[in-house]
Structures are given as C-alpha cells and as structure tokens.
Design a protein around this motif. Structure first.
Motif, PDB file in Angstrom:
ATOM      1  N   ILE A 172       0.827  -1.206   0.000  1.00  0.00           N
ATOM      2  CA  ILE A 172       0.000   0.000   0.000  1.00  0.00           C
ATOM      3  C   ILE A 172       0.863   1.259   0.000  1.00  0.00           C
ATOM      4  N   TYR A 173       2.150   1.106   0.294  1.00  0.00           N
ATOM      5  CA  TYR A 173       3.078   2.227   0.106  1.00  0.00           C
ATOM      6  C   TYR A 173       2.895   2.853  -1.274  1.00  0.00           C
ATOM      7  N   GLU A 174       2.551   2.007  -2.247  1.00  0.00           N
ATOM      8  CA  GLU A 174       2.499   2.451  -3.633  1.00  0.00           C
ATOM      9  C   GLU A 174       1.320   3.379  -3.931  1.00  0.00           C
ATOM     10  N   LEU A 175       0.459   3.637  -2.961  1.00  0.00           N
ATOM     11  CA  LEU A 175      -0.656   4.559  -3.203  1.00  0.00           C
ATOM     12  C   LEU A 175      -0.180   5.963  -3.567  1.00  0.00           C
ATOM     13  N   SER A 176       1.004   6.319  -3.120  1.00  0.00           N
ATOM     14  CA  SER A 176       1.529   7.652  -3.437  1.00  0.00           C
ATOM     15  C   SER A 176       2.223   7.700  -4.796  1.00  0.00           C
ATOM     16  N   SER A 177       2.528   6.542  -5.364  1.00  0.00           N
ATOM     17  CA  SER A 177       3.333   6.501  -6.593  1.00  0.00           C
ATOM     18  C   SER A 177       2.668   7.151  -7.804  1.00  0.00           C
ATOM     19  N   PRO A 178       1.345   6.987  -8.028  1.00  0.00           N
ATOM     20  CA  PRO A 178       0.751   7.686  -9.175  1.00  0.00           C
ATOM     21  C   PRO A 178       0.961   9.192  -9.119  1.00  0.00           C
ATOM     22  N   PHE A 179       0.796   9.784  -7.956  1.00  0.00           N
ATOM     23  CA  PHE A 179       0.977  11.233  -7.825  1.00  0.00           C
ATOM     24  C   PHE A 179       2.442  11.627  -7.998  1.00  0.00           C
ATOM     25  N   LEU A 180       3.342  10.769  -7.535  1.00  0.00           N
ATOM     26  CA  LEU A 180       4.765  11.035  -7.719  1.00  0.00           C
ATOM     27  C   LEU A 180       5.126  11.018  -9.200  1.00  0.00           C
ATOM     28  N   ASN A 181       4.575  10.063  -9.932  1.00  0.00           N
ATOM     29  CA  ASN A 181       4.858   9.986 -11.365  1.00  0.00           C
ATOM     30  C   ASN A 181       4.246  11.158 -12.127  1.00  0.00           C
TER      31      ASN A 181
END
Length: 339
Positions: A172-181
């Motif tokens: 669930i760490y990856e929830l921030s990844s779309p916004f980072l990209n």
C-alpha cells in the motif's frame, strides 16, 4: 482467499527444485505471477510506453534525449504497476476474511493464496526494478538501489512463507506513486508551477505522509511485535492444528513454528532501510515543491533594464546603475524593467 490467477504447471514444476533449495515453499504456486509481471513491465518499458507517449505527446516525447526517454518510460511502468497492485491489494485487504482474522502466529507463518498473489506481482516488479536500477545506477543513485534490494528481499521472504500477511499491507506504500509519477510528468511537459501540479503535489504529500510514514510506520511496529513474539515462541508439534480447520489450512505450508535469527535480522534491516528512505524522500519532496511554488527571496538584488536598439535587433541587460554610469542615450531605446 484463493489466488485469482491459476498457476502454470510447467513453470511450477521447473522452479520447484530451486524453491525447495532456498526454502521458498510457496514460490511454485506464484512463479507465474513473478515471471509474467516481470515480462509485462519489460514490454511496457520497451514498447508500450514509447508508443503511447509518442501518440499522446507527439511534440514533447520525441524531442526528449535518449536518457530522458528512458526515464520517462520507467515512470510509465511505475504508474502502471502502482495502479494495478494498489487496486488488487486493497481488494484483498477489504475482502479476505481469512487474512483479517489471523492470529500473530498466522501473520508470521501463515499463508493465503490471495496474499501470495500480491507477493508474486510485487516480486516481479521489484525484480524488474532491481535489474533496471543496477543497469543505470548512475542515473538513479544508491538510494534507489538500496530501495530495490530491500523491497525485493522483503517480498521474496513471503514465499517461505514468512509474514505473507504483510504483503498487501506494505505494498500500500504504492498509493503515493501515481501522484509522484504525475509530478515528474508535469515537469517534463513544461507544467512546472502550474495549478495542476500544485493540486497533484498536495495529493502526493498527503498520500505519501499517510501511507508511507503513518501507515507504514504503524504496520512496521506491528510486524516487529509479531516477530518478537515469534523469536520467543517455543515451537509446538501440532502447530495449532487443533484450534480450527481454517487455522490448519492457513498453516499448511509451515514446517515448523520457528524464526531463525538471521531471517528476522535481514527482514528488519530491509524494513528499516525502506522506512528511512521514506522519511528522507518526504523531506526532499517538500523541498522540491517549495522550490516550485514558493518564490525565492531577492534580497539586495538591483533592478535590471532591458534595452532594445532602434532597429529592434540588439538587446542589452544591465543594472540600472551601470546604464546610468555609462551614459547610454536612454531616449533612443525602449526601456523595460526586469523584476
């Protein structure tokens, strides 16, 4: 909950000797997800990302340098992976009753097919990420290399099985990844400092802080507690099979309720590296957003003058004091102050 994706028999058979050698008991059940996800992300990186990016941004993407195109493609892969694994992990967390009712023993040594699926998909991505990072370590840096190694280590241990329960929890760490990209894409599309990047930046900080720092730290403390219990646990002969048939099913791949010290230290070390990087990157994100949206102070800066000659072809920039000292004929030039 069972794995949604049925295994591929010949892959499972081929990997079984290696899995038995390294003690990854459930790897044959999920090797197809590791292999397919690795190949899928490679295909997206090599073929899909360039084609789609050229179609969507025919002026911007083709004009990028080879290095920037490569970095762009990596961000496309990261975006696709995060959307897939986030939706799948959230579904498992919300609907897998077996997982949600686990005891600490089951969280440490238990196994469900759905959590194994999350591990397989994540392991395939982190394997791809490690290969890409090693090949381009000068571009990504040692921090990203440490992240790739630690993430692959943590998720690979789940095939023993070991803390299989926490696969969905930590991905669930990856929830921030779309916004980072998207933040990165905005920079490359000349939208730096735009309202869209500002809104995305707020969402990035909120999700990163909530998912990685708050949720991640809390869940890390939980896994530390479970592992502490496991380290001081006396292995039994029945492995709790008398408790319930569900417990028996969850623990069916557990040979012994014993946690080797090396395994605990390696897992905890990798987890601490990931948490430390999260706090470091959060500080860097705040700094990056501040530079984009908070104007820099212009202390003691003197106003400049832009001077265009009468023919419109000559432009001179100089401090106003210098212009006056040189006695430039001001009436013959158009003077516009530069802030």
């Amino acid at each position: 909950m069972r794995d949604f994706i049925p295994p591929i028999p010949f892959l499972a058979k081929a990997i079984t000797p290696f899995a038995e050698y390294i003690g990854a008991t459930t790897l044959p059940l999920h090797i197809h997800e590791v292999v397919v996800s690795y190949l899928a992300y490679t295909f997206i990186n090599k073929k899909v990302a360039p084609a789609v990016s050229t179609w969507l941004f025919p002026q911007k993407y083709p004009a990028l340098s080879a290095e920037k195109k490569f970095n762009w493609n990596v961000h496309v892969v990261s975006l696709c992976q995060s959307l897939l694994v986030n939706s799948t992990a959230l579904y498992v967390i919300l609907t897998d009753d077996e997982r949600n009712n686990m005891t600490w023993q089951e969280r440490v040594w238990g196994y469900t097919g759905a959590s194994g699926m999350i591990q397989g998909l994540a392991t395939g991505y982190f394997l791809w990420d490690l290969v890409i990072t090693i090949q381009n370590v000068k571009m990504f840096g040692l921090g990203m290399l440490a992240h790739a190694v630690s993430a692959l280590t943590v998720f690979s241990f789940g095939f023993r099985p070991f803390v299989n329960y926490y696969a969905s929890t930590f991905i669930i760490y990856e929830l921030s990844s779309p916004f980072l990209n998207f933040h990165w894409f905005f920079d490359k599309l000349n939208l730096t400092g735009s309202r869209r990047q500002l809104v995305n930046g707020i969402l990035l900080l909120a999700t990163f802080f909530g998912c990685r720092l708050c949720w991640g730290t809390y869940q890390s403390l939980r896994v530390y507690q479970d592992m502490w219990m496991a380290l001081h646990h006396t292995p039994g002969d029945t492995f709790g099979k008398v408790e319930s048939p569900i417990h028996d099913e969850i623990m069916k791949y557990t040979k012994e309720e014993f946690l080797p010290l090396w395994l605990a230290v390696t897992y905890l070390g990798s987890n601490l590296v990931l948490n430390a990087l999260n706090f470091y990157w959060f500080a860097k994100m705040i700094d990056a957003l501040r530079k984009r949206f908070v104007p820099a102070e212009k202390a003691n800066s003197k106003p400049k003058l832009a001077m265009t000659g009468a023919n419109g072809t000559v432009k001179i920039e100089a401090d106003e004091t210098i212009v006056r000292r040189r006695n430039v004929p001001l009436p013959e030039a158009d003077i516009v102050p530069i802030p």
